[in-house]
Every structure is written in structure tokens, then in C-alpha cells.
Design a protein around this motif. Structure first.
Motif, PDB file in Angstrom:
ATOM      1  N   SER A 189       4.124 -12.336  -4.315  1.00 57.55           N
ATOM      2  CA  SER A 189       5.472 -11.945  -4.692  1.00 57.55           C
ATOM      3  C   SER A 189       5.417 -10.589  -5.405  1.00 57.55           C
ATOM      4  CB  SER A 189       6.105 -12.999  -5.598  1.00 57.55           C
ATOM      5  OG  SER A 189       5.987 -12.615  -6.947  1.00 57.55           O
ATOM      6  N   THR A 190       6.446  -9.776  -5.161  1.00 57.94           N
ATOM      7  CA  THR A 190       6.437  -8.430  -5.745  1.00 57.94           C
ATOM      8  C   THR A 190       6.319  -8.489  -7.257  1.00 57.94           C
ATOM      9  OG1 THR A 190       8.850  -8.388  -5.850  1.00 57.94           O
ATOM     10  CG2 THR A 190       7.815  -7.413  -3.895  1.00 57.94           C
ATOM     11  N   GLU A 191       6.941  -9.488  -7.869  1.00 56.73           N
ATOM     12  CA  GLU A 191       6.936  -9.524  -9.340  1.00 56.73           C
ATOM     13  C   GLU A 191       5.580  -9.964  -9.894  1.00 56.73           C
ATOM     14  OE1 GLU A 191       9.723  -7.884 -10.725  1.00 56.73           O
ATOM     15  OE2 GLU A 191       9.691  -7.685  -8.552  1.00 56.73           O
ATOM     16  N   ASN A 192       4.754 -10.578  -9.064  1.00 60.56           N
ATOM     17  CA  ASN A 192       3.386 -10.885  -9.496  1.00 60.56           C
ATOM     18  C   ASN A 192       2.442  -9.727  -9.218  1.00 60.56           C
ATOM     19  OD1 ASN A 192       3.866 -13.406 -10.525  1.00 60.56           O
ATOM     20  ND2 ASN A 192       3.497 -14.449  -8.581  1.00 60.56           N
ATOM     21  N   VAL A 193       2.615  -9.093  -8.068  1.00 64.24           N
ATOM     22  CA  VAL A 193       1.684  -8.021  -7.693  1.00 64.24           C
ATOM     23  C   VAL A 193       1.885  -6.814  -8.607  1.00 64.24           C
ATOM     24  CG1 VAL A 193       1.008  -6.432  -5.862  1.00 64.24           C
ATOM     25  CG2 VAL A 193       1.557  -8.806  -5.297  1.00 64.24           C
ATOM     26  N   MET A 194       3.124  -6.369  -8.720  1.00 66.25           N
ATOM     27  CA  MET A 194       3.454  -5.234  -9.589  1.00 66.25           C
ATOM     28  C   MET A 194       4.966  -5.270  -9.835  1.00 66.25           C
ATOM     29  SD  MET A 194       2.269  -2.806 -11.362  1.00 66.25           S
ATOM     30  CE  MET A 194       0.581  -2.932 -10.788  1.00 66.25           C
ATOM     31  N   PRO A 195       5.366  -5.782 -10.969  1.00 63.62           N
ATOM     32  CA  PRO A 195       6.788  -6.047 -11.195  1.00 63.62           C
ATOM     33  C   PRO A 195       7.662  -4.806 -10.978  1.00 63.62           C
ATOM     34  CG  PRO A 195       5.470  -7.047 -12.904  1.00 63.62           C
ATOM     35  CD  PRO A 195       4.535  -6.212 -12.086  1.00 63.62           C
ATOM     36  N   LEU A 196       8.768  -4.998 -10.273  1.00 58.81           N
ATOM     37  CA  LEU A 196       9.679  -3.889  -9.955  1.00 58.81           C
ATOM     38  C   LEU A 196      10.910  -3.870 -10.843  1.00 58.81           C
ATOM     39  CD1 LEU A 196       9.610  -4.183  -6.059  1.00 58.81           C
ATOM     40  CD2 LEU A 196       8.471  -2.452  -7.458  1.00 58.81           C
TER      41      LEU A 196
END
Lengths: 289, 332
Positions: A189-196
Motif C-alpha cells: 500500500s502506498t501509505e506503507n511504502v512511502m506515505p503520500l
């Protein structure tokens, strides 16, 4: 260009394009399924309603410009381009095959109607900004618009934020950016990989007008674009919330479908779910009667 | 036979000295006057890269990008898409040093006529040290399909090259240096993309140079006369596409080759000539330039001496080379 389609027709058209995407990816044996499916409504709205284009004259000087920054989702663009008349639908099945004009990632020089070459993430917004700068400051063209679609994962790239600063500085009001906010990227998930997040706040602080919509609602997409045309002192970004793999239950929300193509069995299942089996052919797939 | 018109004052005490980048600055203003599609973008280095002249003349066609080299070249790609002829200008250390993938995908593969112009290339930026001494750019740019790579030998040639690349409709890389160097050519001297020029005829070895190193080769050739060695000097301002015919003809005549560049010889100009000779006319070769190491701080002339890139050093290398290596395939 032909008559504009009504919203209900467009919604059906988006589903048709999804069907094409499944067939193309199954035939190719590789490719990116999730993003290609979830962009169906945005690409449909652009090609069949919003953009001034002439498929018989791809370099028409008064055309609107479409750039796909996340080039891996190009199957949905190819499907739309074939459907709107840039090339014959038969060619769709050549996707990713040796000698094809439909490269795995889009290459401008191979296929008339493609405006740029993309794949490595993060560069499309700058290119769109360059074109929009030209329209606004060099060409005195107030009526052309540049549409660029970005994935949300690609917002990890620094190049995006360089472009965001640039477009904000020059108030590029003919630039309309879509963010495909499907919340997935390859590692999860984007928020786990690198929060946006805070995504709205980030873009606003760079001088952009931000619109948030349901990216699967055709009317919302068209309304949002209409609104951007009335905003003449800033670039606009439309954060389109989408469901990765939209339309195929077993693919939805699953980051594992980011870079994977369906096998024949999975494609058959997907096509049944999409409910459109009349005019397609997938090897080994029985058609619905 | 060489009929190249060298600067008649070249070896006099009052030879004109000018930075190669200055020729680009003048050339850019000139092409701006000729072609209103020409636009210039710069990454916060407008005066030192000599784009200031263009900015003063055509402020509406100058775009300040700030310190963002990835954005520099990708915005330029978008402008080219819109029918412009963009000159994207920065220091070589940063462009193509930082943004090579964007140049590959959005300019070279995309076949857009962006002119990537890089000033302050090479060891001659001196005291700034290794981080700012761009030595890998020739190698990086010449491996890109569609890309034309030009390294002018002086400011006059840089001006001509600027005009030529503004008209060719192709992705181009123009490499410039900061320091004042002798003006080796004249306004009448020829320049054409893809052409190399024999500046001085010789029989014992071909000294092939690109950029300001060609001047060092001319100095070396003069020293070698006193040693009884007759060196041919070939100036190769276009590293890609190489002028195969001129280079092979010269190598065939002399049977020995030396290349010189202000860059890594591995993959650089020396690499390019070695590939050509290896394919068509295997010839003993030595390559002058940076030998797989980084630079360091120092005055430009000190560094040229330290890295053995002056005419004097080159003459010594040639003397040893000529005395120890037989000539190959020399035409009688």
C-alpha cells in the motif's frame, strides 16, 4: 470528431475497454492489470467526451494533449485509441509482441496519436508542464488543454515535485493533472511504502487547485474537468480515488495485480465478471451465449 | 591534404583566448534572432552558462527552471513536443550527470529535438574539485541512440555548433568548458555536424583530439617536429556520429593513433575511436585523458600537468610510442 457520448454510454464504454484490456493482457502474457483497469473511466471520459482530438489527423495543431505518465497502464490507452479510431482493433492483440506498434510501455515514434514516451515514472508531469507553458506563454493559445495521468505511487519520485513547483510558479492554467489514487504500488500500500498524505495539502501548498472525485464516476470526471477550465490562475490536479483492478472482483484492492497479467483461466473469470463476452476472443475461453 | 584555416595568431603571444561557453552564448542569441521557435531553459546558472545574452534579448523565450535538472530536461521535452527548439542548459556535472534517464526516455527514445547544453565540463573547472569535474558525460551521452554529441574546440566553433544543432531537428548534446582557451579556428573555418578535420598533415602518428584538447595536440605536434617526428593532427568536434572516413583515412596513412579528451578515456572519445579502429582497422593507440579515476582540486593548468594532458606531456608519450611501436598498415 464524432458525437459526444452520454454518461450512461460512457460508463458502458469504460467496461468495454476493460474487456479489451483483459483480452490484450491475457494474449500478451505479461503486463500491468490493476492500473489499466482502474483508469478505464478516466481514459474513457477523456477520449470519448472531454478532449478535442481527431484520430484521423493525430497531429492536428488545435488538439488537446494527453500524456500518460505512468506508462505501464498503457493497455487502457491503446484500447481507447483503437475504439476511437486511431488504429484497427485487430492490432490490440499485438500488444508487447515483437514488431508491434503497441510496445509494453508507450513509444511516441511508433504509434501516431501517442504524444510521448513513458515508463520510467515521474517525468510526465514535467513534459505536460512544458507543453502547457508553450500554450500559455509562447503560442497565445487559450483553448488547448494538456491532460496528464499519474499513478499515485509515482508521486514518490522527486521529478514530480520539481514539476509541481514549476507549474505552480508559472500558474499553468491549461494543465490538468489526474492522480490515480488507487493506494497501491508494487511493494504494497502506498501509505506503507512511502506515505503520500496529506495529498491535498501538498498540492495546495505548491500552488495548485485540488479537486477530489470518485474516479469511477464518469459524470464526476467530466464535471471536474469542466471546473478546471474555469480556473485560470493555477494548474489543477484532480485526485481521482479509484479501486485498483476495478471491475474484476478477485483483482480489486490487490497490489499483487499491479504488474501481473491474467492467465487464460483468470481472464475467462474476469470476462464473465465484466459480463461482456460478445465480440471478443480469448484462446481457450468459452463465450457466453 | 589539410586545407583547414587555423588561427594565424595561434602560436603567437597575443593569441585570442576565450571560454568555449562564450561562443555558445553568442550563438544562442544569434539563433534566437533567426528562429522564434528557439527557447532557452536554465537551472539557476544563467550567467555562468552564458545564457544571459539570450535572456536579455528574448526574455519571453527564456524559462528559469531553478535547481532541478530532472525538470529541466523533461520540461524541455514537453516544449519540443509543442514544436519548440529548446536549449536546456546547466553544468555537465548535473545535466546529464543527474538526469540521464530522463534524457534517455523523454528526449532520445522520444526523439525530441531538445538541445542538452552542458557548460563547465571536464577537469578544467579546477578548484571546485571532483564533484564538479564532469568526466563521464561523453560516455553517458554517446551510448544513447538518436543522440548527437558535439565537443567544440574553441569559442568560434561553439558558436557554429550552436547554430548547426538549432537546425537539425534531432536530440543533441553540446559540451562546453569554462576556462579561457586559445581560439584555434577562424570564422571561415569549416564546421559541419559529423565531420572531422585534418588540421596538420603528418606521417608518423595521428593525434586526434576533441574539445580544447585539440590545441594541446597542436602544441605537441610542434614539439615533435624538433624530435624528428611528423605528427598529423585531426580535430574531431563531433564525437557522435564519428567521421569514420576521415579518422580511418588518417590512421591508414600514419599507422599509429593517439586520442585526447578532457574526459574519461573509457567509453569517451578515446573509447569511440578505439571501437572504430577495432572494427575496421586495428591500429596501435594510446588514449590521453582521465584514466579511470576522479579528478581533484587544483588550478586548471596544474591539473592538466598533474594528469599529463598538456602538449608537453603528450609529446613525450608520442616520442616513446613512436619509438617502440611499429606502424601498422601504412600506405606507401
Amino acid at each position: 470528431m464524432g458525437k459526444l457520448l452520454e454518461v450512461a454510454d460512457l460508463q458502458k464504454k469504460a467496461n468495454d475497454l476493460r474487456t479489451d484490456v483483459i483480452c490484450m493482457l491475457e494474449a500478451a502474457g505479461s503486463g500491468h492489470t490493476a492500473g489499466s483497469l482502474d483508469l478505464a473511466e478516466i481514459v474513457t471520459a477523456l477520449y470519448f467526451n472531454i478532449m478535442k482530438i481527431d484520430p484521423k489527423n493525430p497531429s492536428w495543431s488545435d488538439r488537446d494533449i494527453f500524456l500518460l505518465s505512468n506508462g505501464h497502464t498503457v493497455p487502457i490507452q491503446y484500447a481507447a485509441m483503437a475504439e476511437v479510431g486511431y488504429f484497427d482493433r485487430e492490432e490490440l492483440k499485438t500488444l508487447r509482441k515483437l514488431g508491434t506498434r503497441l510496445q509494453g510501455h508507450p513509444e511516441r515514434v511508433r504509434l501516431p496519436g501517442l504524444e510521448n514516451t513513458s515508463g520510467p515514472l515521474g517525468s510526465g508531469l514535467s513534459q505536460a508542464a512544458g507543453y502547457a507553458y508553450s500554450l500559455q506563454y509562447l503560442d497565445d493559445n487559450k483553448h488547448g488543454f494538456v491532460y496528464v495521468v499519474m499513478g499515485d505511487g509515482e508521486l514518490d519520485e522527486g521529478n514530480i515535485w520539481e514539476a509541481a513547483m514549476f507549474a505552480g510558479k508559472y500558474k499553468l492554467s491549461q494543465l490538468v493533472a489526474f492522480i490515480d489514487r488507487n493506494n497501491i504500488q508494487i511493494d504494497g500500500s502506498t501509505e506503507n511504502v512511502m506515505p503520500l498524505e496529506d495529498l491535498r495539502g501538498k498540492w495546495e501548498s505548491f500552488g495548485w487547485h485540488v479537486i477530489e472525485i470518485d474516479g469511477h464516476n464518469i459524470k464526476s470526471i467530466i464535471d471536474a474537468v469542466n471546473l478546471t477550465k474555469a480556473i485560470t490562475n493555477r494548474p489543477c490536479v484532480i485526485i481521482a480515488y479509484t479501486i485498483a483492478g476495478k471491475g474484476v472482483d478477485f483483482m480489486e484492492y490487490d497490489f499483487n495485480w499491479h504488474g501481473k497479467a491474467p492467465n487464460t483461466e483468470q481472464a475467462a473469470k474476469a470476462l464473465h465478471e465484466l459480463g461482456v463476452l460478445d465480440d471478443i476472443s480469448v484462446p481457450g475461453v468459452e463465450k457466453n451465449e | 591534404m589539410s586545407n583547414y584555416q587555423l588561427n594565424p595568431e595561434l602560436f603567437s603571444d597575443n593569441v585570442a583566448m576565450e571560454p568555449i561557453r562564450a561562443g555558445f552564448g553568442k550563438g544562442l542569441k544569434a539563433v534566437g534572432e533567426i528562429n522564434d521557435k528557439v527557447v532557452a531553459l536554465c537551472a539557476d546558472l544563467t550567467d555562468s552558462t552564458q545564457v544571459g545574452l539570450f535572456r536579455e534579448s528574448f526574455p519571453e523565450r527564456f524559462i528559469e527552471i531553478g535547481i532541478s535538472e530532472q525538470n529541466l530536461v523533461t520540461v524541455a521535452s514537453g516544449l519540443a513536443m509543442a514544436g519548440k527548439v529548446p536549449f536546456a542548459v546547466a553544468y555537465a556535472a548535473f545535466s546529464p550527470g543527474r538526469n540521464w534517464e530522463q534524457i534517455k526516455t523523454t528526449i532520445a527514445l522520444n526523439d525530441q529535438p531538445v538541445k542538452v547544453v552542458a557548460s563547465h565540463a571536464g577537469i578544467s573547472v579546477g578548484p571546485d574539485g571532483a564533484t564538479h569535474q564532469m568526466l563521464e558525460d561523453i560516455a553517458l551521452m554517446r551510448v544513447l541512440p538518436n543522440m548527437i554529441v558535439i565537443v567544440p574546440g574553441d569559442s568560434i566553433e561553439a558558436e557554429k555548433a550552436t547554430r548547426a544543432i538549432s537546425e537539425n531537428g534531432k536530440p543533441c548534446y553540446l559540451r562546453l568548458a569554462r576556462e579561457k582557451t586559445p581560439v584555434i579556428s577562424t570564422v571561415e573555418s569549416p564546421f559541419e555536424i559529423g565531420k572531422a578535420y585534418v588540421l596538420r598533415d603528418g606521417t608518423d602518428i595521428s593525434l586526434m583530439g576533441t574539445g580544447a584538447m585539440t590545441y594541446q595536440l597542436l602544441v605537441a605536434a610542434n614539439i615533435l617536429v624538433e624530435k624528428g617526428i611528423n605528427a598529423e593532427v585531426v580535430h574531431v568536434p563531433t564525437v557522435k556520429p564519428l567521421d569514420n572516413d576521415t579518422i580511418l583515412d588518417s590512421a591508414r596513412r600514419t599507422g599509429r593513433v593517439l586520442t585526447a579528451e578532457e574526459a574519461q578515456t573509457t567509453g569517451g572519445f578515446g573509447g569511440a575511436v578505439s571501437e572504430l579502429l577495432g572494427n575496421h582497422l586495428p591500429t596501435p593507440i594510446i588514449r590521453v585523458g582521465m584514466q579511470d579515476r576522479f579528478g581533484e582540486s587544483g588550478a586548471p593548468l596544474e591539473l592538466f600537468d598533474y594528469f599529463e594532458m598538456t602538449g608537453e606531456h603528450i609529446a613525450k608519450k608520442v616520442e616513446e610510442f613512436v619509438n617502440n611501436k611499429p606502424q601498422y598498415h601504412r600506405e606507401q
